[in-house]
Write an enzyme that holds these catalytic residues in place. Sequence first.
Site, PDB file in Angstrom:
ATOM      1  N   HIS A 311       0.865  -1.187   0.000  1.00 52.21           N
ATOM      2  CA  HIS A 311       0.000   0.000   0.000  1.00 52.21           C
ATOM      3  C   HIS A 311       0.902   1.238   0.000  1.00 52.21           C
ATOM      4  O   HIS A 311       1.698   1.406  -0.898  1.00 52.21           O
ATOM      5  CB  HIS A 311      -0.935  -0.097   1.221  1.00 52.21           C
ATOM      6  CG  HIS A 311      -2.049   0.906   1.258  1.00 52.21           C
ATOM      7  ND1 HIS A 311      -2.465   1.657   0.217  1.00 52.21           N
ATOM      8  CD2 HIS A 311      -2.869   1.259   2.290  1.00 52.21           C
ATOM      9  CE1 HIS A 311      -3.470   2.436   0.575  1.00 52.21           C
ATOM     10  NE2 HIS A 311      -3.746   2.225   1.839  1.00 52.21           N
ATOM     11  N   HIS A 350      -2.373  -2.291  -9.645  1.00 52.05           N
ATOM     12  CA  HIS A 350      -3.366  -1.645  -8.774  1.00 52.05           C
ATOM     13  C   HIS A 350      -4.630  -2.507  -8.753  1.00 52.05           C
ATOM     14  O   HIS A 350      -4.996  -3.097  -9.763  1.00 52.05           O
ATOM     15  CB  HIS A 350      -3.711  -0.252  -9.307  1.00 52.05           C
ATOM     16  CG  HIS A 350      -4.316   0.630  -8.263  1.00 52.05           C
ATOM     17  ND1 HIS A 350      -5.645   0.596  -7.956  1.00 52.05           N
ATOM     18  CD2 HIS A 350      -3.756   1.529  -7.430  1.00 52.05           C
ATOM     19  CE1 HIS A 350      -5.898   1.463  -6.981  1.00 52.05           C
ATOM     20  NE2 HIS A 350      -4.767   2.032  -6.640  1.00 52.05           N
ATOM     21  N   ASP A 406       2.745   5.387  -6.594  1.00 50.45           N
ATOM     22  CA  ASP A 406       4.006   5.283  -5.840  1.00 50.45           C
ATOM     23  C   ASP A 406       5.235   5.220  -6.723  1.00 50.45           C
ATOM     24  O   ASP A 406       6.358   5.272  -6.204  1.00 50.45           O
ATOM     25  CB  ASP A 406       3.957   4.031  -4.944  1.00 50.45           C
ATOM     26  CG  ASP A 406       3.002   4.254  -3.776  1.00 50.45           C
ATOM     27  OD1 ASP A 406       2.180   3.374  -3.505  1.00 50.45           O
ATOM     28  OD2 ASP A 406       3.062   5.340  -3.182  1.00 50.45           O
TER      29      ASP A 406
HETATM   30  C1  SDX Z   1      -1.498   2.174  -3.303  1.00 54.11           C
HETATM   31  O1  SDX Z   1      -6.225   0.853  -3.303  1.00 54.11           O
HETATM   32  C2  SDX Z   1      -5.744   1.986  -3.504  1.00 54.11           C
HETATM   33  O2  SDX Z   1      -6.374   2.897  -4.016  1.00 54.11           O
HETATM   34  C3  SDX Z   1      -4.309   2.149  -3.026  1.00 54.11           C
HETATM   35  C4  SDX Z   1      -3.648   3.455  -3.407  1.00 54.11           C
HETATM   36  C5  SDX Z   1      -4.268   4.632  -2.682  1.00 54.11           C
HETATM   37  O3  SDX Z   1      -4.162   5.752  -3.191  1.00 54.11           O
HETATM   38  O4  SDX Z   1      -4.747   4.435  -1.541  1.00 54.11           O
HETATM   39  O5  SDX Z   1      -3.778   3.672  -4.804  1.00 54.11           O
HETATM   40  C6  SDX Z   1      -2.175   3.457  -3.025  1.00 54.11           C
HETATM   41  O6  SDX Z   1      -1.487   1.334  -2.471  1.00 54.11           O
HETATM   42  C7  SDX Z   1      -0.866   1.942  -4.648  1.00 54.11           C
HETATM   43  C8  SDX Z   1      -0.272   0.504  -4.771  1.00 54.11           C
HETATM   44  C9  SDX Z   1       1.149   0.531  -4.178  1.00 54.11           C
HETATM   45  N1  SDX Z   1       1.679  -0.858  -4.126  1.00 54.11           N
HETATM   46  C10 SDX Z   1       2.604  -1.290  -4.951  1.00 54.11           C
HETATM   47  O7  SDX Z   1       3.079  -0.624  -5.859  1.00 54.11           O
HETATM   48  C11 SDX Z   1       3.085  -2.721  -4.662  1.00 54.11           C
HETATM   49  C12 SDX Z   1       3.145  -3.522  -5.960  1.00 54.11           C
HETATM   50  N2  SDX Z   1       1.779  -3.725  -6.447  1.00 54.11           N
HETATM   51  C13 SDX Z   1       1.158  -4.977  -6.161  1.00 54.11           C
HETATM   52  O8  SDX Z   1       1.511  -5.579  -4.948  1.00 54.11           O
HETATM   53  C14 SDX Z   1      -0.309  -5.048  -6.534  1.00 54.11           C
HETATM   54  O9  SDX Z   1      -0.437  -4.534  -7.794  1.00 54.11           O
HETATM   55  C15 SDX Z   1      -1.338  -4.392  -5.628  1.00 54.11           C
HETATM   56  C16 SDX Z   1      -1.204  -4.828  -4.220  1.00 54.11           C
HETATM   57  C17 SDX Z   1      -1.233  -2.919  -5.699  1.00 54.11           C
HETATM   58  C18 SDX Z   1      -2.715  -4.813  -6.151  1.00 54.11           C
HETATM   59  O10 SDX Z   1      -2.751  -6.161  -5.975  1.00 54.11           O
HETATM   60  P1  SDX Z   1      -4.028  -7.035  -6.344  1.00 54.11           P
HETATM   61  O11 SDX Z   1      -5.127  -6.255  -6.901  1.00 54.11           O
HETATM   62  O12 SDX Z   1      -4.329  -7.898  -5.155  1.00 54.11           O
HETATM   63  O13 SDX Z   1      -3.464  -7.863  -7.526  1.00 54.11           O
HETATM   64  P2  SDX Z   1      -2.849  -9.317  -7.407  1.00 54.11           P
HETATM   65  O14 SDX Z   1      -1.758  -9.323  -6.380  1.00 54.11           O
HETATM   66  O15 SDX Z   1      -3.989 -10.253  -7.226  1.00 54.11           O
HETATM   67  O16 SDX Z   1      -2.164  -9.504  -8.825  1.00 54.11           O
HETATM   68  C19 SDX Z   1      -2.947  -9.882  -9.966  1.00 54.11           C
HETATM   69  C20 SDX Z   1      -1.899 -10.407 -10.968  1.00 54.11           C
HETATM   70  C21 SDX Z   1      -0.954 -11.443 -10.343  1.00 54.11           C
HETATM   71  O17 SDX Z   1      -0.494 -12.262 -11.377  1.00 54.11           O
HETATM   72  P3  SDX Z   1      -1.112 -13.766 -11.488  1.00 54.11           P
HETATM   73  O18 SDX Z   1      -0.895 -14.434 -10.154  1.00 54.11           O
HETATM   74  O19 SDX Z   1      -2.577 -13.574 -11.823  1.00 54.11           O
HETATM   75  O20 SDX Z   1      -0.314 -14.414 -12.612  1.00 54.11           O
HETATM   76  O21 SDX Z   1      -1.061  -9.308 -11.378  1.00 54.11           O
HETATM   77  C22 SDX Z   1       0.278  -9.559 -10.950  1.00 54.11           C
HETATM   78  C23 SDX Z   1       0.219 -10.614  -9.863  1.00 54.11           C
HETATM   79  O22 SDX Z   1       1.419 -11.344  -9.808  1.00 54.11           O
HETATM   80  N3  SDX Z   1       0.785  -8.300 -10.402  1.00 54.11           N
HETATM   81  C24 SDX Z   1       2.054  -7.916 -10.532  1.00 54.11           C
HETATM   82  C25 SDX Z   1       2.129  -6.686  -9.856  1.00 54.11           C
HETATM   83  N4  SDX Z   1       0.930  -6.376  -9.351  1.00 54.11           N
HETATM   84  C26 SDX Z   1       0.115  -7.391  -9.694  1.00 54.11           C
HETATM   85  N5  SDX Z   1       3.121  -8.490 -11.145  1.00 54.11           N
HETATM   86  C27 SDX Z   1       4.292  -7.799 -11.086  1.00 54.11           C
HETATM   87  N6  SDX Z   1       4.423  -6.615 -10.451  1.00 54.11           N
HETATM   88  C28 SDX Z   1       3.388  -6.030  -9.827  1.00 54.11           C
HETATM   89  N7  SDX Z   1       3.531  -4.860  -9.224  1.00 54.11           N
END
Ligand code: SDX
Length: 474
Positions: A311, A350, A406
């Site tokens: 997050h 996201h 971010d």
């Molecule tokens: C914020 O919710 C909000 O609005 C949050 C926010 C706000 O203003 O409050 O916008 C702020 O939190 C932004 C996000 C910051 N976090 C990161 O940058 C960390 C990296 N991102 C991921 O951990 C992820 O994208 C999340 C946590 C942000 C979202 O995760 P989800 O929706 O639970 O997605 P998921 O983990 O289920 O992934 C779906 C697929 C997966 O692949 P498969 O298993 O289906 O093959 O997408 C892939 C994931 O592996 N994936 C990524 C990825 N994010 C998702 N692969 C590589 N790199 C990534 N960053």
Amino acid sequence: MSELHKKTKEITELVFKSSRKAREETNAEPEPHLTQPITWPVECVVGPGLEGAIACESKIGYVNGLKGWLIYRGYDIFDLCAYSTYEEVSYLLLYGYLPTAVQLKAFKKNLIQCRNVPNTLRLLMSFSIEEMNPMAVLRLGTNLMRQEFTYIDRDGLVPKRGKVIGTDEDSIPMETVPRGEEHAIYEFKDSDPFKSKELSKFDLEPAIGYKSCYRLISGVATIAAAIVRIRQQKFPIDSDPELSHAANLIYMMTGKQPTPEEERIMDIALILHADHGINASTFAAMVVASTLSDMYFSVGSGIAALNGPLHGGANEQVLHMLREIGEVSNVKSWYKKSRKKKQKIMGFGHRVYKAYDPRARILRPLAKHLAKRNKESGRLFQVAKALEKEVISTLGVKKRIFPNVDFYSGIVYDSLGIPPEIFTPIFAVSRVSGWTSRIMEYLEKNRIFRPRAIYIGQFNKKYVSLEERTNKTR
Ligand code: SDX
């Protein structure tokens, strides 16, 4: 137009340029449904982590994940960054409309008054802050503020029940505020809550309500700045009442007044991080508030949730990642390795955006603009740009994974001289206005949050006494 906006027209132009590009690239995307009032109970498809769950109705903000659009109270985020300020946007989020000049002046005065948290800072300095996670200090600060400013947990100071005045009293027009007690409580509505003396001899306040929002919007910024100073073994700096919220934040962190350009870029960053639907930290804050706890505890819970690297904690991780990659020439090999290890790339992806995060669309050119000022930031920006190209070319179309808020914010803050461990506290400094606004809105029709879990455990287990129990009798 404010003096600041007049002096930073180049920044405004960068915002407009991003806005035009965003519209060109996303206008054709279909408009998702669900932007009109609903009748409860509502049917929705819910995934793990409450994905898709509808927790409440709200007029505060709307995230259009398909188009990559963000709206606060009906205003497009690009317009707010181009024309508004963090103070004005906080007012908009809290009250639902843009303030008049008189309202904004009074609001700013209240926020400036609330910047000073002397007892909180005095107590904070008795902790070994230099060894603590800054978000833990920020959260501790909200508890100390709760003690410094509210009468909650201090029975002796809770407002006494008003003397019951018979209706035959002389005809002073009194406002009755029946609060469900056996007696009506008669009180004069004090025009400025800051002057109300009825509360207690220490001027203590309720721990919920608009005043607690002002206190936290300003106090959390003061605490974040004090953390920077104390970690550098320096004393906190008093706020400068002449400075805006953004300028004062930089001043209290660095001891230097920012240039108009630095102030404007910080102000835009604060606007961009202020609200974002029911994200994890906002939901955490709302859950605590829904139990009728109080604003200080709720914001403390928001801070705790925002700390996580999935997050708000991602912005700091992004900077470490870019520094680890080091050069543009290392990007491809680094990316290949991380994909092989199925690592998530910080700053990408996201839960809601399946398009380029509009906030990243604005932070990217701001990072580029600031990066021109020094070699190190310039190098980081080039690495970020190359990594973005790699990720979008492999995960963009296939998995709709794009840069989020971010990814570039770290380069902006680093260029402003803010240490990486303070990036997430700055995110919290901004998000306090979104957290408090959504709590105030939710409490209007409060219902304690209580989702359920699908039980997939066993039934009809027979109890086995301790003597007969073995690993096999589990
Ligand atoms: C914020 O919710 C909000 O609005 C949050 C926010 C706000 O203003 O409050 O916008 C702020 O939190 C932004 C996000 C910051 N976090 C990161 O940058 C960390 C990296 N991102 C991921 O951990 C992820 O994208 C999340 C946590 C942000 C979202 O995760 P989800 O929706 O639970 O997605 P998921 O983990 O289920 O992934 C779906 C697929 C997966 O692949 P498969 O298993 O289906 O093959 O997408 C892939 C994931 O592996 N994936 C990524 C990825 N994010 C998702 N692969 C590589 N790199 C990534 N960053």
